[in-house]
Design a protein around this motif. Structure first.
Motif, PDB file in Angstrom:
ATOM      1  N   ASP A   7       0.869  -1.431   0.155  1.00 47.70           N
ATOM      2  CA  ASP A   7      -0.062  -0.014   0.021  1.00 47.70           C
ATOM      3  C   ASP A   7       0.761   1.323  -0.065  1.00 47.70           C
ATOM      4  O   ASP A   7       1.964   1.131   0.351  1.00 47.70           O
ATOM      5  CB  ASP A   7      -0.937   0.121   1.378  1.00 47.70           C
ATOM      6  N   THR A   8       0.234   2.224  -0.395  1.00 46.13           N
ATOM      7  CA  THR A   8       1.046   3.558  -0.618  1.00 46.13           C
ATOM      8  C   THR A   8       1.626   4.091   0.733  1.00 46.13           C
ATOM      9  O   THR A   8       2.752   4.787   0.819  1.00 46.13           O
ATOM     10  CB  THR A   8       0.343   4.578  -1.355  1.00 46.13           C
ATOM     11  N   MET A   9       0.962   3.893   1.596  1.00 40.37           N
ATOM     12  CA  MET A   9       1.023   4.594   3.094  1.00 40.37           C
ATOM     13  C   MET A   9       2.310   3.985   3.737  1.00 40.37           C
ATOM     14  O   MET A   9       3.217   4.519   4.111  1.00 40.37           O
ATOM     15  CB  MET A   9      -0.120   4.341   3.894  1.00 40.37           C
ATOM     16  N   CYS A  10       2.537   2.657   3.446  1.00 40.42           N
ATOM     17  CA  CYS A  10       3.593   1.938   4.047  1.00 40.42           C
ATOM     18  C   CYS A  10       4.788   1.769   2.986  1.00 40.42           C
ATOM     19  O   CYS A  10       5.714   0.990   3.336  1.00 40.42           O
ATOM     20  CB  CYS A  10       3.147   0.503   4.533  1.00 40.42           C
ATOM     21  N   CYS A  29      -4.502  -0.418   5.280  1.00 39.62           N
ATOM     22  CA  CYS A  29      -4.089   0.646   4.555  1.00 39.62           C
ATOM     23  C   CYS A  29      -4.408   1.208   3.325  1.00 39.62           C
ATOM     24  O   CYS A  29      -4.182   1.903   2.628  1.00 39.62           O
ATOM     25  CB  CYS A  29      -2.798   0.948   4.765  1.00 39.62           C
ATOM     26  N   GLN A  30      -5.706   0.243   2.764  1.00 37.03           N
ATOM     27  CA  GLN A  30      -6.348   0.253   1.280  1.00 37.03           C
ATOM     28  C   GLN A  30      -6.618   1.632   0.771  1.00 37.03           C
ATOM     29  O   GLN A  30      -6.390   1.681  -0.385  1.00 37.03           O
ATOM     30  CB  GLN A  30      -7.244  -0.862   1.357  1.00 37.03           C
ATOM     31  N   HIS A  31      -7.048   2.499   1.847  1.00 35.04           N
ATOM     32  CA  HIS A  31      -7.298   3.869   1.375  1.00 35.04           C
ATOM     33  C   HIS A  31      -6.290   4.791   0.684  1.00 35.04           C
ATOM     34  O   HIS A  31      -6.531   5.629   0.074  1.00 35.04           O
ATOM     35  CB  HIS A  31      -8.152   4.430   2.707  1.00 35.04           C
ATOM     36  N   SER A  32      -5.286   4.417   0.986  1.00 32.54           N
ATOM     37  CA  SER A  32      -4.114   5.036   0.382  1.00 32.54           C
ATOM     38  C   SER A  32      -3.632   4.676  -1.076  1.00 32.54           C
ATOM     39  O   SER A  32      -3.031   5.235  -1.610  1.00 32.54           O
ATOM     40  CB  SER A  32      -2.786   4.957   1.306  1.00 32.54           C
ATOM     41  N   LYS A  45       2.966   3.735  -8.314  1.00 30.92           N
ATOM     42  CA  LYS A  45       1.676   3.515  -7.852  1.00 30.92           C
ATOM     43  C   LYS A  45       0.811   2.891  -9.184  1.00 30.92           C
ATOM     44  O   LYS A  45       1.061   3.121 -10.347  1.00 30.92           O
ATOM     45  CB  LYS A  45       1.015   4.938  -7.482  1.00 30.92           C
ATOM     46  N   ASN A  51      -5.697  -0.390  -8.613  1.00 34.60           N
ATOM     47  CA  ASN A  51      -6.118  -0.380  -7.101  1.00 34.60           C
ATOM     48  C   ASN A  51      -7.250  -1.643  -6.781  1.00 34.60           C
ATOM     49  O   ASN A  51      -7.281  -2.141  -5.904  1.00 34.60           O
ATOM     50  CB  ASN A  51      -6.254   0.788  -6.838  1.00 34.60           C
TER      51      ASN A  51
END
Length: 87
Positions: A7-10, A29-32, A45, A51
Motif C-alpha cells: 500500500d502507498t502509505m507503507c 491501509c487500502q485507502h492510500s 503507484k 487499485n
C-alpha cells in the motif's frame, strides 16, 4: 513475480524488506492506494483500475506476506495504467 505489492502509505517503510509487509496491513491501509516496489527500490503507484484489482486479489489471497505480483500495463511517470495484475 518481480515486484512486491505494497500500500502507498507503507511504501517507504516497506522498501527495505517488502516481503515482510503483511496482507493484513495492506488491507488496513487500502485507502492510500497500492503500488509496487521494484527490485531497484523504486515505487510505482497503480491507477484506479489497478487499485481495484489489487484489493480484490488481496481479499481473496491466503498469503499473509511475500505479496509478489506481475503487472502488465503502461508506465506514465510514477503511475502504472494497469492492464492486468497477477499474484
Amino acid at each position: 513475480k518481480d515486484a512486491a505489492l505494497v500500500d502507498t502509505m507503507c511504501s517507504a517503510k516497506a522498501r527495505s524488506n517488502p516481503d515482510a509487509h503483511t496482507r493484513a496491513c495492506a488491507l488496513q491501509c487500502q485507502h492510500s492506494g497500492f503500488g509496487i516496489l521494484m527490485s531497484d527500490g523504486s515505487f510505482l503507484k497503480l491507477d484506479d483500475a489497478g487499485n481495484q484489482q489489487a484489493l480484490a486479489m488481496l481479499r481473496s489471497s491466503s498469503k499473509s506476506d511475500h505479496l509478489r505480483v506481475t503487472v502488465t500495463g503502461e508506465r506514465q511517470g510514477d503511475i502504472i495504467k494497469v492492464e492486468s495484475l497477477k499474484i
